[in-house]
Design an enzyme around this catalytic site. Structure first.
Site, PDB file in Angstrom:
ATOM      1  N   SER A  95     -19.011 -48.902 -13.734  1.00  0.00           N
ATOM      2  CA  SER A  95     -17.972 -50.463 -14.427  1.00  0.00           C
ATOM      3  C   SER A  95     -18.298 -51.281 -12.861  1.00  0.00           C
ATOM      4  O   SER A  95     -19.088 -51.550 -13.448  1.00  0.00           O
ATOM      5  CB  SER A  95     -16.440 -49.090 -13.913  1.00  0.00           C
ATOM      6  OG  SER A  95     -15.280 -50.412 -14.778  1.00  0.00           O
ATOM      7  N   ASP A 196     -14.071 -46.598 -24.700  1.00  0.00           N
ATOM      8  CA  ASP A 196     -13.241 -46.940 -24.031  1.00  0.00           C
ATOM      9  C   ASP A 196     -11.698 -47.497 -23.173  1.00  0.00           C
ATOM     10  O   ASP A 196     -12.163 -48.759 -24.033  1.00  0.00           O
ATOM     11  CB  ASP A 196     -14.607 -47.516 -22.864  1.00  0.00           C
ATOM     12  CG  ASP A 196     -14.505 -48.095 -21.644  1.00  0.00           C
ATOM     13  OD1 ASP A 196     -13.579 -48.096 -20.638  1.00  0.00           O
ATOM     14  OD2 ASP A 196     -15.868 -48.503 -21.023  1.00  0.00           O
ATOM     15  N   HIS A 226     -13.820 -44.301 -20.078  1.00  0.00           N
ATOM     16  CA  HIS A 226     -14.416 -44.559 -19.365  1.00  0.00           C
ATOM     17  C   HIS A 226     -14.946 -44.332 -17.967  1.00  0.00           C
ATOM     18  O   HIS A 226     -16.465 -43.855 -18.185  1.00  0.00           O
ATOM     19  CB  HIS A 226     -13.163 -45.779 -18.700  1.00  0.00           C
ATOM     20  CG  HIS A 226     -14.043 -46.494 -18.112  1.00  0.00           C
ATOM     21  ND1 HIS A 226     -14.267 -47.568 -18.228  1.00  0.00           N
ATOM     22  CD2 HIS A 226     -13.633 -46.830 -16.501  1.00  0.00           C
ATOM     23  CE1 HIS A 226     -15.190 -48.601 -17.207  1.00  0.00           C
ATOM     24  NE2 HIS A 226     -14.652 -47.929 -16.222  1.00  0.00           N
TER      25      HIS A 226
END
Length: 258
Positions: A95, A196, A226
């Site tokens: 991320s 996600d 995610h």
């Protein structure tokens, strides 16, 4: 005053051979999201570092007093230390950690030999995020984004609130990283979850179309949300990373002695 770190958010370090891996967790997360991957790499004899980024692993209020250059600075220092005794260094991130990994590749091309990204974030379509530069002066936080994990029983030990001053700083970082993507030439491996709930599909195309890497591979994850490093596809991430590094990086003393 900064609060004491929460149990399970400790940084991870393993001494190994001359191939090093620097792993970065994501925004409001903690090293817990990367530790299984780090242990996998360490078990293969690699040198591994997973720093805890400033403002993480304590309280969201602590994080609201940090900015993106604080997070980047922690990784930059770790890269310098790792590079001092490794011939090859792979930088990987989840991320926001993926965005920070790209920044290291942009700023220190001679010290980063490959980049591995898991659901990286450099952009979002959500309107409320676009309003964060203004919202940060009105409210301190909004609902959290942590633990988007399909596999039961997993915990990245993140925050249940999103600190908006820190988030506004992340948005600033995104713009700077996007602008410099053409300077990324290292071999790049990206994992992207088909489902996600945190990062939308725009980051994938921006990164893959923006970098100058001769090798840029995309692997779609079909059984993870995610935080895929803690999800059903974690072993796939670990194994494909091993194969990617073996194929695209110069032979190392680690592999020659194997």
């Amino acid at each position: 005053m900064t609060s004491a770190p929460r149990a399970g958010t400790e940084p991870f370090a393993a001494e190994g051979g001359r191939v090093g891996f620097l792993l970065s967790h994501g925004f409001t997360g903690s090293p817990a999201s990367m530790t299984p991957w780090a242990r996998h790499l360490a078990a293969q004899g690699h040198s591994v570092r997973v720093p805890r980024l400033p403002g993480h692993g304590t309280t969201w209020q602590d994080m609201n007093r940090t900015r993106w250059d604080d997070w980047y600075g922690e990784l930059d220092t770790a890269l310098t230390e790792l590079r001092s005794h490794c011939d090859t260094v792979v930088v990987a991130g989840l991320s926001m950690g993926g965005c920070l990994a790209l920044r290291l590749a942009e700023q220190r091309p001679g010290d980063v030999d490959a980049v591995v990204l898991v659901n990286p974030a450099v952009n979002v379509k959500r309107l409320d995020i676009k309003l964060v530069p203004l919202l940060q002066w009105v409210v301190p936080s909004m609902p959290g984004i942590g633990n988007d994990i399909k596999k039961p029983g997993q915990d990245e030990i993140g925050y249940d609130r999103t600190p908006l001053k820190a988030l506004a700083s992340q948005v600033t970082m995104w713009r700077q990283v996007r602008a410099a993507l053409p300077s990324v030439t290292q071999p790049l491996l990206m994992f992207r979850s088909a489902d996600d709930h945190v990062v939308d599909e725009t980051s994938q195309s921006i990164i893959l179309e923006g970098v100058s890497s001769d090798v840029a591979e995309l692997v779609t994850l079909h059984d993870s949300f995610h935080v895929a490093t803690l999800d059903h596809d974690a072993e796939l991430i670990f194994g494909r990373t091993d194969a990617f590094v073996a194929e695209h990086l110069p032979s190392s003393p680690d592999r020659e002695d194997a």
